[in-house]
Design a protein around this motif. Sequence first.
Motif, short mmCIF file in Angstrom:
data_model
loop_
_atom_site.label_atom_id
_atom_site.label_comp_id
_atom_site.label_asym_id
_atom_site.label_seq_id
_atom_site.Cartn_x
_atom_site.Cartn_y
_atom_site.Cartn_z
N GLY A 195 5.10 7.94 -15.22
CA GLY A 195 4.01 7.13 -14.71
C GLY A 195 4.44 5.82 -14.07
N ALA A 196 5.72 5.51 -14.11
CA ALA A 196 6.22 4.26 -13.52
C ALA A 196 6.55 4.47 -12.05
CB ALA A 196 7.46 3.78 -14.27
N ASP A 197 6.31 3.44 -11.25
CA ASP A 197 6.71 3.50 -9.86
C ASP A 197 7.99 2.68 -9.66
OD1 ASP A 197 5.94 0.81 -9.72
OD2 ASP A 197 4.13 1.19 -8.56
N HIS A 198 8.23 2.22 -8.45
CA HIS A 198 9.47 1.52 -8.14
C HIS A 198 9.59 0.20 -8.91
CE1 HIS A 198 13.05 1.23 -5.71
NE2 HIS A 198 12.75 -0.01 -5.35
N MET A 199 8.47 -0.38 -9.30
CA MET A 199 8.49 -1.67 -10.00
C MET A 199 8.34 -1.49 -11.51
SD MET A 199 9.22 -3.63 -7.57
CE MET A 199 9.24 -5.11 -8.57
N LEU A 200 9.01 -0.51 -12.06
CA LEU A 200 8.96 -0.29 -13.52
C LEU A 200 9.52 -1.47 -14.29
CD1 LEU A 200 11.73 2.28 -14.57
CD2 LEU A 200 11.73 1.06 -12.41
N THR A 201 10.30 -2.33 -13.64
CA THR A 201 10.79 -3.54 -14.30
C THR A 201 9.65 -4.45 -14.74
OG1 THR A 201 11.00 -4.53 -12.09
CG2 THR A 201 12.99 -3.59 -13.08
N ILE A 202 8.52 -4.37 -14.03
CA ILE A 202 7.36 -5.20 -14.36
C ILE A 202 6.34 -4.42 -15.17
CG2 ILE A 202 5.39 -6.46 -13.39
CD1 ILE A 202 7.16 -7.27 -11.06
N SER A 244 0.83 -1.21 0.00
CA SER A 244 0.00 0.00 0.00
C SER A 244 0.86 1.26 0.00
CB SER A 244 -0.92 0.02 1.23
OG SER A 244 -0.18 0.22 2.43
N GLY A 245 2.18 1.08 0.05
CA GLY A 245 3.09 2.21 0.08
C GLY A 245 3.12 2.98 -1.23
N PRO A 246 3.55 4.25 -1.17
CA PRO A 246 3.50 5.11 -2.36
C PRO A 246 4.40 4.66 -3.50
CG PRO A 246 4.67 6.18 -0.54
CD PRO A 246 4.01 4.97 0.03
N LEU A 247 5.43 3.88 -3.22
CA LEU A 247 6.31 3.44 -4.32
C LEU A 247 5.73 2.29 -5.11
CD1 LEU A 247 9.39 1.55 -2.79
CD2 LEU A 247 7.21 1.89 -1.62
N TYR A 248 4.53 1.79 -4.72
CA TYR A 248 3.87 0.70 -5.45
C TYR A 248 2.51 1.12 -6.02
CZ TYR A 248 7.36 -2.19 -3.06
OH TYR A 248 8.54 -2.73 -2.58
N ARG A 249 2.27 2.40 -6.10
CA ARG A 249 0.95 2.87 -6.53
C ARG A 249 0.60 2.45 -7.95
NH1 ARG A 249 1.44 9.11 -4.78
NH2 ARG A 249 3.60 8.60 -5.26
N THR A 250 1.58 2.47 -8.84
CA THR A 250 1.29 2.12 -10.23
C THR A 250 1.07 0.63 -10.40
OG1 THR A 250 2.58 4.01 -11.06
CG2 THR A 250 2.17 2.19 -12.59
#
Length: 250
Positions: free
Chosen positions: A227-234, A141-147
């Motif tokens: 528009g990418a968050d921390h998990m832009l790899t996915i 639910s953290g902000p780095l996973y919003r996307t």
Amino acid sequence: MDLYYETQGEGKPVVLIHSPGVDSREWTFVVPHLAAAHKVVTYDGRGTGRSPAPQRPTNLLDDLRSLLDELGLASASLVGHSMGGQLAAEFALAHPERVDKLALIAPSLSGFAYSKTFTDWMNQVNSYAPDVRRMVDFSLSGPLYRTIMQSPHRDLMQTLHSEYMNRVFTEWKSFEVVWPTPPAIERLERIEADTLFVRGTVEWDDMDRVAEEYRRIPSIRFEVVDGADHMLTITHGERLADLLVRFLDG
């Protein structure tokens, strides 16, 4: 060599180093594009995926060096995400002769003073231990996973994170990671490899300050994925792969 790894494709070698909280499956949408012209190596870090859990303090640099030795690679380009990026940078400092090019995807940085907002969030996640479900739910639910949590890849992220957390609390005997000293933040200007820094726009504010520190690398360029968050790899695998191909082959 006891870590699980896979290789795909032929050409100049590239090793992909995943972030904590997941395993090498985070590269699922990147590998096919890179493997068209490169030998791509993915591996599960110790205690993740199909690799054995740590039984004693873990030296991630030794693990990476052992992997290169196992594959007979005198050198390779390194692509690291999050703490995998931190590892890639540390390895480039410790073994410059073994790193052809260096790509850092939303990397962390040893010695960096993270904000109270970030550390409070991490402490809150850990406060729910050993209740894995609560830890995973609050973490994601953290902000780095919003996307990613609003994307079609939500279930994949939930699965990767849950499997990781379950292994931590059922198999890990040690949680200590051995990093070189002094920390990389004091030595970034010594990195010799051409470097690419990629980040999304949906991140902690700390990432801006981390990026400023990495600017001290003599040969570095920056890319931002909107528009990418921390998990832009996915979530942005094809876009990221395009940036990596142009960097590695340019």
